[in-house]
Design an enzyme around this catalytic site. Structure first.
Site, PDB file in Angstrom:
ATOM      1  N   HIS A 105      -3.027   6.069  -6.855  1.00 41.86           N
ATOM      2  CA  HIS A 105      -2.775   7.598  -6.317  1.00 41.86           C
ATOM      3  C   HIS A 105      -4.098   8.087  -5.524  1.00 41.86           C
ATOM      4  CE1 HIS A 105       1.636   8.910  -6.488  1.00 41.86           C
ATOM      5  NE2 HIS A 105       1.488   7.722  -7.575  1.00 41.86           N
TER       6      HIS A 105
ATOM      7  N   ASP B  41      -5.133   6.201  -2.832  1.00 39.49           N
ATOM      8  CA  ASP B  41      -5.566   5.675  -1.307  1.00 39.49           C
ATOM      9  C   ASP B  41      -5.261   6.973  -0.207  1.00 39.49           C
ATOM     10  OD1 ASP B  41      -2.376   5.941  -1.521  1.00 39.49           O
ATOM     11  OD2 ASP B  41      -2.177   3.754  -0.754  1.00 39.49           O
TER      12      ASP B  41
ATOM     13  N   SER C 148      19.800 -10.671   6.373  1.00 42.46           N
ATOM     14  CA  SER C 148      18.792 -10.859   5.070  1.00 42.46           C
ATOM     15  C   SER C 148      19.669 -11.937   4.197  1.00 42.46           C
ATOM     16  CB  SER C 148      18.707  -9.679   4.377  1.00 42.46           C
ATOM     17  OG  SER C 148      18.486  -9.984   2.824  1.00 42.46           O
TER      18      SER C 148
ATOM     19  N   SER D  85       8.773  -3.353  -0.307  1.00 44.41           N
ATOM     20  CA  SER D  85       8.925  -2.742   1.069  1.00 44.41           C
ATOM     21  C   SER D  85       7.809  -3.071   1.903  1.00 44.41           C
ATOM     22  CB  SER D  85       9.113  -1.255   1.107  1.00 44.41           C
ATOM     23  OG  SER D  85       8.149  -0.504   0.117  1.00 44.41           O
TER      24      SER D  85
ATOM     25  N   ASP E 257      -0.858  -0.596   0.069  1.00 42.35           N
ATOM     26  CA  ASP E 257       0.393  -1.811  -0.382  1.00 42.35           C
ATOM     27  C   ASP E 257       0.144  -2.550   0.943  1.00 42.35           C
ATOM     28  OD1 ASP E 257       0.819  -0.218  -2.379  1.00 42.35           O
ATOM     29  OD2 ASP E 257       2.666   0.398  -1.633  1.00 42.35           O
TER      30      ASP E 257
ATOM     31  N   TYR F 126       6.377  12.040  -5.443  1.00 43.14           N
ATOM     32  CA  TYR F 126       5.220  11.455  -4.778  1.00 43.14           C
ATOM     33  C   TYR F 126       4.724  12.252  -3.541  1.00 43.14           C
ATOM     34  CZ  TYR F 126       2.403   7.782  -2.321  1.00 43.14           C
ATOM     35  OH  TYR F 126       1.559   7.039  -1.636  1.00 43.14           O
TER      36      TYR F 126
HETATM   37  C1  GLA Z   1       3.065   3.683  -3.712  1.00 40.81           C
HETATM   38  C2  GLA Z   1       2.318   3.699  -2.263  1.00 40.81           C
HETATM   39  C3  GLA Z   1       0.963   3.468  -2.138  1.00 40.81           C
HETATM   40  C4  GLA Z   1       0.067   4.202  -3.125  1.00 40.81           C
HETATM   41  C5  GLA Z   1       0.808   4.036  -4.624  1.00 40.81           C
HETATM   42  C6  GLA Z   1       0.142   4.916  -5.821  1.00 40.81           C
HETATM   43  O1  GLA Z   1       3.040   2.381  -3.951  1.00 40.81           O
HETATM   44  O2  GLA Z   1       3.149   2.822  -1.255  1.00 40.81           O
HETATM   45  O3  GLA Z   1       0.314   3.952  -0.963  1.00 40.81           O
HETATM   46  O4  GLA Z   1      -0.204   5.765  -3.050  1.00 40.81           O
HETATM   47  O5  GLA Z   1       2.186   4.091  -4.664  1.00 40.81           O
HETATM   48  O6  GLA Z   1      -1.299   4.404  -6.124  1.00 40.81           O
END
Ligand code: GLA
Length: 377
Positions: free
Chosen positions: A30, A32, A63, A122, A166, A218
């Site tokens: 958390h 980024d 898929s 994703s 990610d 989130y």
């Molecule tokens: C999810 C989000 C990322 C990041 C993480 C927490 O995976 O997609 O961008 O914020 O949570 O680190």
């Protein structure tokens, strides 16, 4: 397999097949979206995409995980307002490429990254499509540009306000290394991450918990971090040191302070972890992971009973350290072990879950793997 399935489904061989991995984040959680530093690595599980350009503007998506289903739309109908399901992750990427995409497409994906396990299935899906379209339409975007494009598709098309971690690691990872990523400018350093030669392994524990807070929780955390940065008069929490934060305590609400304290310290932990890895000091790496878990649990408040139990049981069974990973409120935890101790720890974790009445957890392990690529084109 994917190629012959594609041909059977769409009547022609695919022009291109691509792949993109899921990820485990070692440290920097958390942070980024606070322009911080993170250090994830790509796992060996990946999503594969086979694609053909069409002579009309039709889009057909199938898929391997949804046999018998073909979703049909047209290039001219792709819009973030349209309802949909998993295919929105694909349509979002097509949308984000804008008028660089000039023809319809046939797409077959095979997602081998466990869904809902917090391993970024994703991002793997988005990046497998992004890297293929970049090649097919000669868009010539760099990997950081593709990461930003895939993030934009998830933010603005799917509606999930995720950061850039990610997608970046799915595209830029290298086998054998964790990726130290500066989330402000997307500069990277590959940090060799070789557990095996020290007789160690990283256990990934999928708690199979998925609590309802996931999406709202989130966005709420992200908003607190942004309001804390605004009150501190900085662009993002990355621009604040631990001591600056302490001396500005009065400017923030108690909640903002807790969230910011986690972020500022977790960014510091990323740098410490890099130094420990460079010295192969895995005992200290383990301690950092455990500290990060406590901070995510107590200050950021995104853990859950299943994640806490997984980490606590790992620690009680000789783990060098562990923590929850990803967005929180469920998904996976990681724990570092000597190889010889892993089997007993798995038994203990399963037993603890059973006694607590939780769903049986799943265990994975993965070496740091390569990022997205083209398999054939
Ligand atoms: C999810 C989000 C990322 C990041 C993480 C927490 O995976 O997609 O961008 O914020 O949570 O680190």
């Amino acid at each position: 397999m994917l190629s012959s399935d594609f041909t059977a489904l769409f009547g022609q061989a695919p022009e291109i097949i691509s792949e993109a991995p899921g990820r485990v984040n070692l440290i920097g959680e958390h942070v980024d979206y606070c322009d911080g530093f993170v250090m994830p690595f790509a796992i060996s599980d990946r999503t594969y995409a086979a694609i053909n350009r069409r002579s009309d503007r039709k889009i057909r998506i199938a898929s391997a995980q949804r046999p018998g289903e073909i979703i049909e739309t047209s290039l001219d109908q792709i819009s973030p307002d349209k309802a949909g399901d998993w295919e929105r992750y694909i349509l979002g990427v097509i949308w984000a490429f804008g008028d660089r995409i000039t023809t319809g497409l046939d797409i077959l994906v095979d997602g081998r990254v466990a869904l809902g396990a917090g391993l970024s299935s994703s991002a793997a899906l988005e990046c497998s499509i992004a890297i293929a379209l970049n090649q097919l339409f000669a868009a010539d975007l760099s990997l950081p540009d593709l990461a930003r494009l895939a993030q934009r598709s998830e933010n603005d098309y799917v509606g999930m306000p995720c950061g850039i971690m990610d997608q970046s690691v799915s595209l830029m990872a290298q086998a054998g290394s964790a990726l130290l990523l500066d989330c402000r400018d997307l500069s990277t350093e590959q940090i060799p991450f070789d557990l095996a030669s020290s007789g160690l392994e990283l256990l990934i524990i999928d708690t199979r918990a998925h609590h309802a807070l996931v999406d709202g929780g989130y966005a709420e955390r992200r908003a607190s971090c942004e309001s804390a940065a605004a009150k501190l008069g900085i662009k993002a929490l990355r621009d604040c040191s631990v001591s600056q934060l302490e001396s500005s305590r009065g400017k923030l609400t108690e909640l903002e302070y807790m969230r910011a304290e986690h972020v500022v310290n977790d960014i510091a932990r990323v740098h410490q972890c890099v130094a420990h890895l460079k010295r192969s000091d895995f005992k200290s790496v383990g301690e950092i992971l455990t500290q990060s878990h406590a901070s995510l649990r107590d200050l950021f408040e995104i853990s859950c009973p299943e994640l806490d139990l997984a980490v606590a049981t790992a620690l009680a069974n000789k783990s060098l350290g562990g923590r929850m990973i990803g967005g929180g409120f469920g998904g996976s935890a990681i724990a570092l072990f000597k190889v010889a101790d892993i089997d007993q720890a798995k038994v203990a974790i399963s037993a603890a879950f059973n006694s607590a009445g939780f769903t049986e957890p799943r265990f994975f392990t993965s070496l740091p793997s390569s990022g997205a690529g083209l398999i054939s084109h």
